[in-house]
Motif scaffolding. Structure first.
Motif, PDB file in Angstrom:
ATOM      1  N   GLU A   3       0.833  -1.156  -0.109  1.00  0.00           N
ATOM      2  CA  GLU A   3      -0.020   0.029   0.016  1.00  0.00           C
ATOM      3  C   GLU A   3       0.976   1.030   0.043  1.00  0.00           C
ATOM      4  O   GLU A   3       1.838   1.543   0.910  1.00  0.00           O
ATOM      5  CB  GLU A   3      -1.151   0.105   1.304  1.00  0.00           C
ATOM      6  N   LYS A   6      -2.989   4.989   2.153  1.00  0.00           N
ATOM      7  CA  LYS A   6      -4.133   4.495   3.031  1.00  0.00           C
ATOM      8  C   LYS A   6      -4.691   5.490   3.709  1.00  0.00           C
ATOM      9  O   LYS A   6      -4.034   6.225   4.601  1.00  0.00           O
ATOM     10  CB  LYS A   6      -3.523   3.316   3.980  1.00  0.00           C
ATOM     11  N   GLU A   8      -8.089   6.478   5.711  1.00  0.00           N
ATOM     12  CA  GLU A   8      -9.248   6.173   6.737  1.00  0.00           C
ATOM     13  C   GLU A   8      -9.863   7.335   7.506  1.00  0.00           C
ATOM     14  O   GLU A   8      -9.195   7.880   8.252  1.00  0.00           O
ATOM     15  CB  GLU A   8      -8.695   5.116   7.635  1.00  0.00           C
ATOM     16  N   GLY A   9     -11.071   7.393   7.284  1.00  0.00           N
ATOM     17  CA  GLY A   9     -11.924   8.298   7.836  1.00  0.00           C
ATOM     18  C   GLY A   9     -11.430   9.563   7.864  1.00  0.00           C
ATOM     19  O   GLY A   9     -11.688  10.590   8.808  1.00  0.00           O
ATOM     20  N   ASP A  22     -15.382  11.887   5.795  1.00  0.00           N
ATOM     21  CA  ASP A  22     -15.003  10.462   6.275  1.00  0.00           C
ATOM     22  C   ASP A  22     -14.674   9.540   5.176  1.00  0.00           C
ATOM     23  O   ASP A  22     -15.035   8.408   4.868  1.00  0.00           O
ATOM     24  CB  ASP A  22     -16.246   9.774   7.069  1.00  0.00           C
ATOM     25  N   ASP A  24     -12.435   6.975   2.896  1.00  0.00           N
ATOM     26  CA  ASP A  24     -11.410   5.795   3.086  1.00  0.00           C
ATOM     27  C   ASP A  24     -10.965   5.435   1.513  1.00  0.00           C
ATOM     28  O   ASP A  24     -11.698   5.359   0.443  1.00  0.00           O
ATOM     29  CB  ASP A  24     -12.265   4.696   3.615  1.00  0.00           C
ATOM     30  N   VAL A  26      -7.647   3.181  -0.658  1.00  0.00           N
ATOM     31  CA  VAL A  26      -6.250   2.730  -0.630  1.00  0.00           C
ATOM     32  C   VAL A  26      -5.490   2.607  -2.100  1.00  0.00           C
ATOM     33  O   VAL A  26      -6.560   2.484  -3.170  1.00  0.00           O
ATOM     34  CB  VAL A  26      -6.303   1.070  -0.110  1.00  0.00           C
ATOM     35  N   GLY A  59      -8.417  12.324  10.840  1.00  0.00           N
ATOM     36  CA  GLY A  59      -8.357  10.934  10.181  1.00  0.00           C
ATOM     37  C   GLY A  59      -7.064  10.497   9.811  1.00  0.00           C
ATOM     38  O   GLY A  59      -6.077  11.433  10.369  1.00  0.00           O
ATOM     39  N   SER A  60      -6.898   9.347   9.459  1.00  0.00           N
ATOM     40  CA  SER A  60      -5.617   8.696   9.171  1.00  0.00           C
ATOM     41  C   SER A  60      -5.311   8.720   7.774  1.00  0.00           C
ATOM     42  O   SER A  60      -6.044   8.474   7.038  1.00  0.00           O
ATOM     43  CB  SER A  60      -5.472   7.378   9.846  1.00  0.00           C
ATOM     44  N   GLN A  67       2.754   7.402   9.017  1.00  0.00           N
ATOM     45  CA  GLN A  67       1.563   8.301   9.172  1.00  0.00           C
ATOM     46  C   GLN A  67       1.756   9.745   8.897  1.00  0.00           C
ATOM     47  O   GLN A  67       2.928  10.034   9.322  1.00  0.00           O
ATOM     48  CB  GLN A  67       0.983   7.929  10.764  1.00  0.00           C
TER      49      GLN A  67
END
Length: 233
Positions: A3, A6, A8-9, A22, A24, A26, A59-60, A67
């Motif tokens: 990946e 990525k 998320e949220g 929100d 998501d 990849v 979010g991530s 990160q």
């Protein structure tokens, strides 16, 4: 398949305005992914969020397993230099170039890491192999170039370092159809190796059949797979 990106949220915006809701997503190594939708629906904001340039975000976001998202409410750009050094190359919407600098000076400015600077001559040759019309314009100030040539310079600058993820924001914007097609075809010639490319466009036809996936975006939300026949609202 590893990946590269990525998400998320992810929610993000500017001041009180929430633009992304929100999300998501990849993207894997070796993939070229297009994101399409009308202006004002969040494509550029998503790219800004990845680069840490939104007014706020939650979010991530992981780039090659690290990160980079950070939950923050401070001014944009605080961590962008760190994110770029981790392997992000940004090819912004429009020209975003300095009219007084030459083509060569712009390309050199993209070789900002020590390794890229040491090998900038070879890297420029790779860029010129992709954007052949720039070869005879290296000493010319970019303010004297055509719109298509300026876009080639902007994209070429983003290719001067080793990136894990290339963000190309509306590469055909404002160009005549034939020139926009030529710029897009040159962009898609880039050898990704273990990297990935994320392209924002309004014109689905420029991407269809040329990238691995096309995702629609509407009102700050991802709509799944899109095609030229779909209605993007």
């Amino acid at each position: 398949m590893s990946e590269i990106l990525k998400v998320e949220g992810l929610s993000a915006g500017y001041g009180p305005l929430r633009v992304l809701h929100d999300l998501d997503l990849v993207i894997h190594a070796g993939e070229r992914v297009g994101i399409v939708g009308l202006n004002g629906h969040g494509k550029t904001t998503l790219f800004y969020a990845i680069a840490g340039l939104t007014g706020w975000q939650r979010g991530s976001i992981e780039l090659a397993g690290k990160q980079i998202g950070r939950t923050r409410s401070q001014g944009p750009g605080r961590y962008t230099h760190q994110i770029v050094r981790q392997g992000l190359a940004i090819m912004p919407q429009g020209d975003e170039i300095f009219n007084g600098l030459t083509v060569e000076e712009h390309l050199d400015s993209g070789a900002f890491t020590p390794e890229a600077w040491r090998t900038r001559k070879e890297r420029k040759e790779r860029v010129l192999d992709i954007f052949e019309p720039l070869r005879k314009l290296m000493k010319m100030p970019v303010g004297r170039l055509s719109g298509g040539e300026r876009r080639m310079v902007s994209i070429g600058r983003g290719l001067m370092t080793d990136a894990r993820l290339y963000l190309a924001d509306e590469p055909s914007l404002g160009l005549a159809p034939k020139i926009g097609l030529a710029v897009m075809e040159a962009l898609l010639k880039i050898d990704l190796k273990g990297s990935a490319m994320f392209i924002a466009e309004q014109n689905v036809a420029l991407l269809e059949g040329k990238v691995d996936r096309i995702i629609g975006m509407h009102a700050g939300k991802l709509k799944g797979e899109a095609s030229a026949a779909s209605r993007l609202g």
